[in-house]
Design an enzyme around this catalytic site. Structure first.
Site, mmCIF file in Angstrom:
data_model
loop_
_atom_site.group_PDB
_atom_site.id
_atom_site.type_symbol
_atom_site.label_atom_id
_atom_site.label_comp_id
_atom_site.label_asym_id
_atom_site.label_seq_id
_atom_site.Cartn_x
_atom_site.Cartn_y
_atom_site.Cartn_z
ATOM 1 N N TYR A 75 4.791 -4.302 -8.607
ATOM 2 C CA TYR A 75 4.582 -3.600 -7.329
ATOM 3 C C TYR A 75 5.839 -2.799 -6.971
ATOM 4 O O TYR A 75 5.768 -1.740 -6.346
ATOM 5 C CB TYR A 75 4.186 -4.583 -6.220
ATOM 6 C CG TYR A 75 3.509 -3.919 -5.034
ATOM 7 C CD1 TYR A 75 2.330 -3.205 -5.192
ATOM 8 C CD2 TYR A 75 4.053 -4.015 -3.754
ATOM 9 C CE1 TYR A 75 1.705 -2.596 -4.117
ATOM 10 C CE2 TYR A 75 3.430 -3.412 -2.665
ATOM 11 C CZ TYR A 75 2.260 -2.706 -2.863
ATOM 12 O OH TYR A 75 1.653 -2.098 -1.780
ATOM 13 N N LYS A 82 6.437 -0.819 1.575
ATOM 14 C CA LYS A 82 5.632 -1.605 2.524
ATOM 15 C C LYS A 82 6.526 -2.378 3.488
ATOM 16 O O LYS A 82 6.170 -2.560 4.666
ATOM 17 C CB LYS A 82 4.679 -2.543 1.788
ATOM 18 C CG LYS A 82 3.527 -1.838 1.061
ATOM 19 C CD LYS A 82 2.666 -0.976 1.990
ATOM 20 C CE LYS A 82 1.368 -0.550 1.302
ATOM 21 N NZ LYS A 82 0.593 0.396 2.153
HETATM 22 O O1 0WE Z 1 -0.501 -0.532 -2.351
HETATM 23 C C1 0WE Z 1 -1.181 -0.642 -3.344
HETATM 24 C C2 0WE Z 1 -1.203 0.465 -4.388
HETATM 25 C C3 0WE Z 1 -0.935 1.848 -3.825
HETATM 26 C C4 0WE Z 1 -0.686 2.862 -4.905
HETATM 27 C C5 0WE Z 1 -1.557 3.030 -5.985
HETATM 28 C C6 0WE Z 1 -1.278 3.992 -6.943
HETATM 29 C C7 0WE Z 1 -2.142 4.153 -8.153
HETATM 30 C C8 0WE Z 1 -2.059 5.555 -8.697
HETATM 31 C C9 0WE Z 1 0.434 3.664 -4.814
HETATM 32 N N1 0WE Z 1 0.715 4.612 -5.739
HETATM 33 C C10 0WE Z 1 -0.122 4.795 -6.778
HETATM 34 N N2 0WE Z 1 0.195 5.761 -7.693
HETATM 35 C C11 0WE Z 1 -0.671 6.142 -8.659
HETATM 36 O O2 0WE Z 1 -0.326 7.001 -9.494
HETATM 37 N N3 0WE Z 1 -1.906 -1.797 -3.549
HETATM 38 C C12 0WE Z 1 -1.833 -2.863 -2.559
HETATM 39 C C13 0WE Z 1 -2.730 -2.050 -4.733
HETATM 40 C C14 0WE Z 1 -1.820 -2.619 -5.776
HETATM 41 O O3 0WE Z 1 -0.981 -1.825 -6.484
HETATM 42 C C15 0WE Z 1 -0.253 -2.639 -7.343
HETATM 43 C C16 0WE Z 1 -0.640 -3.971 -7.164
HETATM 44 C C17 0WE Z 1 -1.643 -3.962 -6.158
HETATM 45 C C18 0WE Z 1 -2.372 -5.155 -5.604
HETATM 46 C C19 0WE Z 1 0.715 -2.289 -8.296
HETATM 47 C C20 0WE Z 1 1.299 -3.296 -9.059
HETATM 48 C C21 0WE Z 1 0.941 -4.617 -8.864
HETATM 49 C C22 0WE Z 1 -0.045 -4.978 -7.929
#
Ligand code: 0WE
Length: 175
Positions: A75, A82
């Site tokens: 993450y 966050k």
């Molecule tokens: O906040 C998030 C992810 C937000 C996010 C997703 C992406 C995918 C595509 C931010 N930036 C990008 N950039 C991209 O190119 N989450 C809560 C979902 C999430 O993301 C993770 C998680 C979880 C759960 C990333 C790593 C590990 C766990």
């Protein structure tokens, strides 16, 4: 434009390369972009929305993740973003509270969305939460919607600056 009752902040972005491997490899540019898009945007949006938001009843709601409070594999810089977003919720709540506007966030458990579709190991994360969380299940979009309606409505008139978990209780578990 008329008036606004509710502002929902639901935007985050980090470069794909920053969401894998060691946090030590976080770049200055990647850090700046993740925090700009995922955290500063709440401040910018709130400032522009304030003249439109109803005094005494308007509310602002953002979406966050437990990775802003605890370390989750991969993450990485999003966790730092966050953490900044969650503290911005509290400072904003204090800043706009005198006008009667409330600011809260929902910290949602893992949920299949467009944002999570690019996340490696998502199924493993969701499986772990479902096996360890008090409710022994993953959350649904409706679970988040229920909390969002409550926090955005007058039912939560006394609630501001709060990070409200909708995660089947996962965050209370130590091991
Ligand atoms: O906040 C998030 C992810 C937000 C996010 C997703 C992406 C995918 C595509 C931010 N930036 C990008 N950039 C991209 O190119 N989450 C809560 C979902 C999430 O993301 C993770 C998680 C979880 C759960 C990333 C790593 C590990 C766990």
């Amino acid at each position: 434009m008329g008036r606004l009752d509710i502002l929902v902040h639901s935007i985050a972005f980090a470069n794909k390369d920053e969401l894998k491997g060691s946090f030590l490899n976080t770049t200055r540019e990647g850090f700046a972009m993740a925090l700009d898009i995922s955290a500063y945007s709440l401040i910018a949006l709130s400032r522009e929305a304030m003249p439109l938001l109803e005094k005494k009843s308007g509310s602002i709601l953002a979406l966050t993740y437990y990775g802003g409070q605890k370390v989750f594999p991969n993450y990485n810089v999003m966790g730092v973003a966050k953490a900044a977003l969650e503290m911005s919720i509290r400072y904003l709540a204090e800043a706009v509270g005198p006008e009667g506007v409330r600011v809260n966030a929902i910290s949602a458990g893992p949920l299949r969305t467009l944002a999570s579709s690019g996340v490696g190991g998502f199924n493993q994360i969701a499986g772990h939460v479902a096996s360890k969380a008090p409710l022994r299940r993953n959350i649904t979009q409706e679970d988040v919607a229920g909390a969002a309606v409550y926090l955005s409505s007058d039912l939560a008139r006394g609630v501001t600056g709060e990070i409200h978990f909708v995660d089947s209780g996962y965050n209370i578990i130590g091991l």
